[in-house]
Structures are given as structure tokens and as C-alpha cells.
Design a protein around this motif. Structure first.
Motif, PDB file in Angstrom:
ATOM      1  N   ASP A  11      -0.611   0.671   4.580  1.00 26.79           N
ATOM      2  CA  ASP A  11      -0.141  -0.695   4.420  1.00 26.79           C
ATOM      3  C   ASP A  11       0.432  -0.915   3.026  1.00 26.79           C
ATOM      4  O   ASP A  11      -0.279  -1.190   2.078  1.00 26.79           O
ATOM      5  CB  ASP A  11      -1.293  -1.678   4.683  1.00 26.79           C
ATOM      6  N   PHE A  12       1.796  -0.794   2.928  1.00 29.04           N
ATOM      7  CA  PHE A  12       2.468  -1.120   1.669  1.00 29.04           C
ATOM      8  C   PHE A  12       3.100  -2.508   1.747  1.00 29.04           C
ATOM      9  O   PHE A  12       3.666  -2.998   0.781  1.00 29.04           O
ATOM     10  CB  PHE A  12       3.590  -0.114   1.375  1.00 29.04           C
ATOM     11  N   THR A  13       3.088  -3.149   2.925  1.00 25.68           N
ATOM     12  CA  THR A  13       3.826  -4.375   3.155  1.00 25.68           C
ATOM     13  C   THR A  13       3.375  -5.474   2.217  1.00 25.68           C
ATOM     14  O   THR A  13       2.190  -5.733   2.057  1.00 25.68           O
ATOM     15  CB  THR A  13       3.652  -4.824   4.611  1.00 25.68           C
ATOM     16  N   GLY A  53       5.430   1.358   6.593  1.00 28.78           N
ATOM     17  CA  GLY A  53       4.128   1.905   6.224  1.00 28.78           C
ATOM     18  C   GLY A  53       3.837   3.239   6.876  1.00 28.78           C
ATOM     19  O   GLY A  53       2.739   3.486   7.376  1.00 28.78           O
TER      20      GLY A  53
END
Length: 306
Positions: free
Chosen positions: A5-7, A128
């Protein structure tokens, strides 16, 4: 494949760029690459480094500061420097291939076109998406360790590299060509001790390569069966070749069919110890250490954005 999860994160993507990679033919592409990487939803920060030591330091600082990803823009040498910082960490890694030899990028699935690679990396960031792959860890006799992604050379190829790097004349590619001529004129089998997962082999050889990936030298598939997801290292040994036979076999290295030659032996192991007198090993085209060297497979040591 595992989603990360880079969002929505404001963490930057750190970029290590080598403007002289590939003899500078992609020098003007960096602004466009940075623009396309920014489509991944993160700010992009180009790291300032003028020497290999500075490159290692700024990459390490970026990883320690929690970069969203580390991207190498260059060839295998640039990749090698970046891997020293990102290996064994949760920070994802990616390559925009822009070098003379882009073996690691090609063998791990990045598009050959730099802008297409930047777009693929940005898409992976947006979604991601990352993939774990193995690396290799080389440990010298003094305990110094170095990560590598592609192939460690410990035979005539490494000997040629070492001579070329010692020469002050001529400059450019001609220096390497001259080193080849000199070392081929002196070609002789060397006595090696190989220890593969504890099993010892004593043999005479002119070439020893230990691959995490298949290729080195700009597309030569020296370890054609190497798979950077199987947790194993591939070892290819070229035995008592004379000059004429070695030159005939060289063209077969590109497609990887040299392993069918009766003087070539192939092995797989998790841990490989290589010893021989008077040889300095090279990995990803970069100087590593004098033999003996112990190489260990490191499963899932880095996550690739692609």
C-alpha cells in the motif's frame, strides 16, 4: 506478486541516475523519465551523487529515510550500487535501463525502452504492485559483503576486466579490446576449488560464473538456466579450453547453448565457495574481491516494481 500500500503516501521515490551510462546516449531523457515516474502518485527526488561512494551513501540515506521506492536509471553498474542500499529492506526497487549492458533489467522483466520502463514503474506504484526476487550475497575472505543481482565472474572474463581497469591507455572501449588480446594470448586453465553446499570439487578451468540471473556482458546468457526466483545459484564452469576453442564457443554464450559443450559443466547450489590464486571477482561488471569468495543465495531479498 504481493500488493504493497503506497497509495496516498507523500513519501518520495528516490532516483539514482547515471548520466554517463550507455556512453551518454540517454543523457537527455532524465527529465522525461522523472515526469513519467511522477505519474505513480509520489514526488520524485533525483539523488545527487558524483562518485560511486556518494551514490551508495545517498541511496542508503534515502532507504533509511523511508523512500517509497528506489529507482536506478542507468546500466548494471548503477543497479549494483543501488542494490547495496535496498537489498534486504522493504523498500521496493525498479530499473530504468539506460546503460551499455542492461542484463539485470532484461532478466527481471523491465521493458528495454527507458520510457516504457518508467511508465511500467509508475503503474506499479499506482496499483501497489511488487514482485519479490532473489539476490546473491558475496562475502570476501575479510568478511566484506556485497550484494549482486546478475552474475559473478571469476574466470577469464574477470581477469580481462581487472587488466582493463588497471590500464591508463588507451581510453574508452579500445582499452577493453586490448585487455582481451593480452589475456587471450596468456590464456591457461587455473586450478579452482569449488565448494557447493558443502561438496568440494577440484578442477582446472578458464571460466567460472555464478549466476542469480542468466546474463552478463550485455546479453551473454552465461548461466542460461538461472532463475532469480528459485532460491538457487547457477554455477557454470568452462574447463580446459584453449584459445581457439574458447573463441569458437564464445558466440554460443549469447543464446546460452555453450552449456552443451563437453568442456562445460553446470551446477546449482544455495551456497557457493570459489577459490583460486591470483583472480579478482567481478559481479554485475563491478569489482568485488580477490578469491576466495563465498556466494549465498538470498531468496526474496528485493521487491521489484514492474
Amino acid at each position: 506478486m504481493t500488493a504493497v500500500d503506497f497509495t496516498g503516501s507523500a513519501r518520495p521515490v528516490a532516483v539514482l541516475a547515471n548520466p554517463s551510462a550507455g556512453r551518454g546516449r540517454h543523457r537527455g531523457l532524465l527529465p522525461t523519465v522523472v515526469h513519467r515516474l511522477a505519474a505513480g502518485g509520489h514526488p520524485v527526488r533525483v539523488l545527487d551523487a558524483r562518485t560511486p561512494a556518494q551514490a551508495r551513501a545517498v541511496c542508503r540515506a534515502a532507504v533509511d529515510d523511508g523512500a517509497a521506492a528506489l529507482v536506478a536509471v542507468g546500466g548494471d553498474g548503477t543497479v549494483h550500487l543501488a542494490l547495496q542500499a535496498v537489498a534486504g529492506t522493504p523498500v521496493p526497487f525498479a530499473v530504468v535501463p539506460a546503460g551499455t549492458g542492461n542484463d539485470f533489467a532484461g532478466d527481471t522483466g523491465f521493458p528495454a525502452d527507458p520510457l516504457a520502463a518508467a511508465d511500467a514503474i509508475a503503474a506499479a506504484l499506482r496499483h501497489g504492485r511488487s514482485h519479490p526476487i532473489d539476490l546473491a550475497r558475496a562475502t570476501a575472505a575479510d568478511g566484506t559483503q556485497r550484494w549482486y543481482g546478475a552474475v559473478l565472474a571469476a574466470g577469464i572474463d574477470a581477469i580481462i576486466n581487472e587488466r582493463a581497469n588497471r590500464m591508463r591507455w588507451p581510453r574508452g572501449p579500445r582499452r577493453y579490446d586490448l585487455a582481451i588480446l593480452v589475456e587471450l594470448s596468456r590464456l591457461r586453465p587455473r586450478r579452482y576449488t569449488l565448494r557447493l553446499d558443502g561438496v568440494t570439487y577440484e578442477l582446472d578451468a578458464v571460466l567460472v560464473a555464478v549466476g542469480n540471473c542468466a546474463s552478463y556482458g550485455g546479453g551473454m546468457r552465461i548461466c542460461p538456466a538461472a532463475d532469480p526466483t528459485d532460491g538457487l545459484l547457477d554455477v557454470v564452469v568452462g574447463g580446459r579450453f584453449n584459445r581457439r576453442t574458447l573463441l569458437r564457443v564464445k558466440s554460443r554464450i549469447y543464446p546460452g547453448t555453450h552449456v552443451d559443450h563437453p568442456l562445460v559443466r553446470s551446477f546449482q547450489a544455495r551456497t557457493v565457495e570459489v577459490a583460486a590464486a591470483g583472480i579478482t571477482s567481478y559481479a554485475d561488471g563491478e569489482r568485488v574481491a580477490e578469491l576466495p569468495v563465498t556466494i549465498t543465495a538470498a531468496p526474496a531479498a528485493v521487491r521489484l516494481l514492474r
